[in-house]
Write a protein that holds these residues in place. Structure first.
Motif, PDB file in Angstrom:
ATOM      1  N   ALA A  92       0.804  -1.202  -0.106  1.00  0.00           N
ATOM      2  CA  ALA A  92      -0.156   0.001   0.146  1.00  0.00           C
ATOM      3  C   ALA A  92       0.830   1.453  -0.055  1.00  0.00           C
ATOM      4  O   ALA A  92       0.592   2.257  -0.659  1.00  0.00           O
ATOM      5  CB  ALA A  92      -1.033   0.021   1.064  1.00  0.00           C
ATOM      6  N   GLN A  96       1.167   4.335  -3.133  1.00  0.00           N
ATOM      7  CA  GLN A  96       0.772   5.617  -2.665  1.00  0.00           C
ATOM      8  C   GLN A  96       2.199   6.333  -3.111  1.00  0.00           C
ATOM      9  O   GLN A  96       1.879   7.541  -3.745  1.00  0.00           O
ATOM     10  CB  GLN A  96       0.682   5.700  -1.114  1.00  0.00           C
ATOM     11  N   ASP A  99       2.301   6.723  -7.043  1.00  0.00           N
ATOM     12  CA  ASP A  99       1.008   7.459  -7.267  1.00  0.00           C
ATOM     13  C   ASP A  99       1.409   8.992  -7.488  1.00  0.00           C
ATOM     14  O   ASP A  99       1.138   9.553  -8.344  1.00  0.00           O
ATOM     15  CB  ASP A  99      -0.276   7.285  -6.471  1.00  0.00           C
ATOM     16  N   GLY A 114      -7.414   2.836  -4.353  1.00  0.00           N
ATOM     17  CA  GLY A 114      -6.166   2.336  -3.930  1.00  0.00           C
ATOM     18  C   GLY A 114      -6.271   0.831  -4.953  1.00  0.00           C
ATOM     19  O   GLY A 114      -7.162   0.684  -5.424  1.00  0.00           O
TER      20      GLY A 114
END
Length: 465
Positions: A92, A96, A99, A114
């Motif tokens: 995760a 992040q 991105d 997500g």
């Protein structure tokens, strides 16, 4: 009422006995005897159960894809490992950060969600409808050909029985193909690392996904730190998802090209008739081998070769753009060059499951021109910037062609002229179109002059001027 069974009932009972016996498991093939052939007994039981379901089905003439789902999940769930909380958290965080970095590499907007963290079984469930859509034209062709081959090879006194059971034979042939497809999709679930990893859009548009178990297996074989590898794969997957969410036409465009190509595939009836001539229902190994090796799919026609070329160009354009954007976004990653090269080689070589899919459906999903397409996107971005480069995905008619991949200079010249507000440089297509219009205008002028001459002619011939 007569107690005699119909020919269809007799034939159905015969197949039941050969393919699995009754509900108690007595009679038919003993799956345990197949271990020596390298066939999983549990898999064979599932296949025979699927055959029995197909034979007992009374609804419609279509192919039941339950066998594909059952077989795919059986393979996918072998050696399955749970996804730990720490692994979810690490991935995760990688998504992040990737991105954020992508915002510097492309003007195409984030997907706003997500990633989906998938097990191999999850991946099968989500992608199987796409594989079914891809394989259905071939499955129907194979089932029809199998029915026709058995009908033509049957003895004269069995023709009525075969004819009466033709619907059931069609379902059995389709089930055999669906079972083989399930094995291929199950194996693909062990190779795919992310949603966009197999080339075609198997996930819904704008969806990013990661398979942690496969990612861990991949990292173990590359010798690259997991955190760096995760950043690169996250950037690739998010770039892929951004592209398909932005270019809303793209998914349908790619899938239409795939299915159009697949509909042109027909089973080689000569090979199938040869198999049917010596077909032993208690030993389907030869027929399975023909499916696995692609022996039933004849050589591509010229039209198919052209369709395949267009599809390969589009897949290369997609993967090349993703490759450039992901590399730019992760330029801070120390092992970027090693990761990018390993990824390109992995995509170019493919895996055993992709080979099996190519043999089964006649379609290879490897972008053969990935390096050339990536070089084109790099040259375009360097010349006109990322905004003008990414705007080429806005509409289908703006997307670069195969000629642009070969020589980006003309495309760059057009884009630079558009930025200056100048007329785009002329090319061979413009010259050919201008010549065509000029010829048409000349023909029209000649026709008008002919009409004028005839108007000048009175009942006694041409008038004097």
């Amino acid at each position: 009422m007569s107690d005699e069974n119909s020919p269809e009932d007799d034939f159905q009972e015969m197949l039941r006995r050969m393919l699995g016996g009754d509900a108690t498991g007595e009679g038919g093939i003993d799956p345990e005897q197949l271990k020596g052939l390298g066939i999983d007994p549990a898999q064979m039981r599932q296949m025979m159960f699927a055959f029995q379901q197909a034979m007992s089905s009374q609804s419609g003439d279509g192919i039941s894809w339950d066998a594909a789902r059952t077989g795919a999940l059986h393979v996918a769930n072998q050696d399955a490992r749970s996804i730990g909380t720490g692994q979810r958290t690490d991935l995760a965080r990688a998504f992040q950060l990737a991105d954020l970095w992508l915002g510097e590499a492309t003007v195409i907007a984030p997907i706003g969600a997500g990633p989906e963290v998938l097990t191999r079984g999850d991946w099968v469930e989500k992608t199987l409808p796409v594989w079914q859509e891809l394989a259905e034209p071939v499955a129907e062709s194979m089932a029809d050909a199998l029915t026709g081959a058995l009908r033509s090879q049957a003895p004269e006194d069995m023709r009525d029985t075969i004819e009466a059971a033709s619907r059931m034979l069609h379902q059995v042939g389709g089930t055999l193909f669906a079972t083989q497809l399930g094995q291929v999709v199950g194996k693909l679930s062990k190779e795919a690392v992310s949603g966009g990893d197999v080339g075609i859009p198997v996930m819904p548009a704008g969806t990013a996904a990661i398979l942690p178990q496969n990612f861990a297996d991949l990292g173990a074989g590359l010798g690259i730190p997991d955190d760096q590898l995760a950043l690169y794969f996250a950037a690739r997957e998010l770039a892929h998802a951004r592209l398909f969410k932005h270019a809303k036409w793209l998914r349908l465009h790619v899938m239409s090209q795939v299915t159009d190509y697949a509909r042109g595939i027909h089973v080689d009836t000569e090979v199938l008739e040869d198999l049917a001539d010596r077909f032993d229902p208690t030993n389907t190994e030869e027929l399975q081998e023909a499916l696995q090796t692609g022996a039933l799919i004849p050589q591509k026609t010229e039209a198919q070769e052209l369709a395949l070329g267009r599809l390969e160009n589009m897949l290369a354009l997609i993967e090349g753009w993703v490759d450039v954007v992901a590399s730019d976004a992760t330029s801070r990653v120390p092992s970027l060059d090693r990761i990018a090269e390993a990824t390109r080689r992995r995509r170019a070589v493919g895996g055993p499951a992709q080979d099996a899919l190519g043999a089964l459906v006649g379609l290879e999903l490897r972008p053969r021109r990935l390096r050339e397409a990536a070089a084109m996107w790099r040259a375009v971005g360097d010349a006109v910037g990322t905004a003008a480069r990414d705007a080429l995905w806005d509409y289908p008619d703006l997307v670069p062609s195969g000629d642009d991949i070969d020589d980006p200079a003309a495309l760059i010249a057009r884009l630079e002229a558009a930025e200056r507000g100048d007329d785009a440089p002329r090319d061979e297509m413009d010259d050919a179109l201008a010549q065509l219009l000029a010829d048409a205008e000349d023909d029209g002028t000649a026709g008008q002059e002919g009409d004028k001459d005839s108007d000048d002619e009175g009942p006694e011939g041409p008038r004097a001027v």
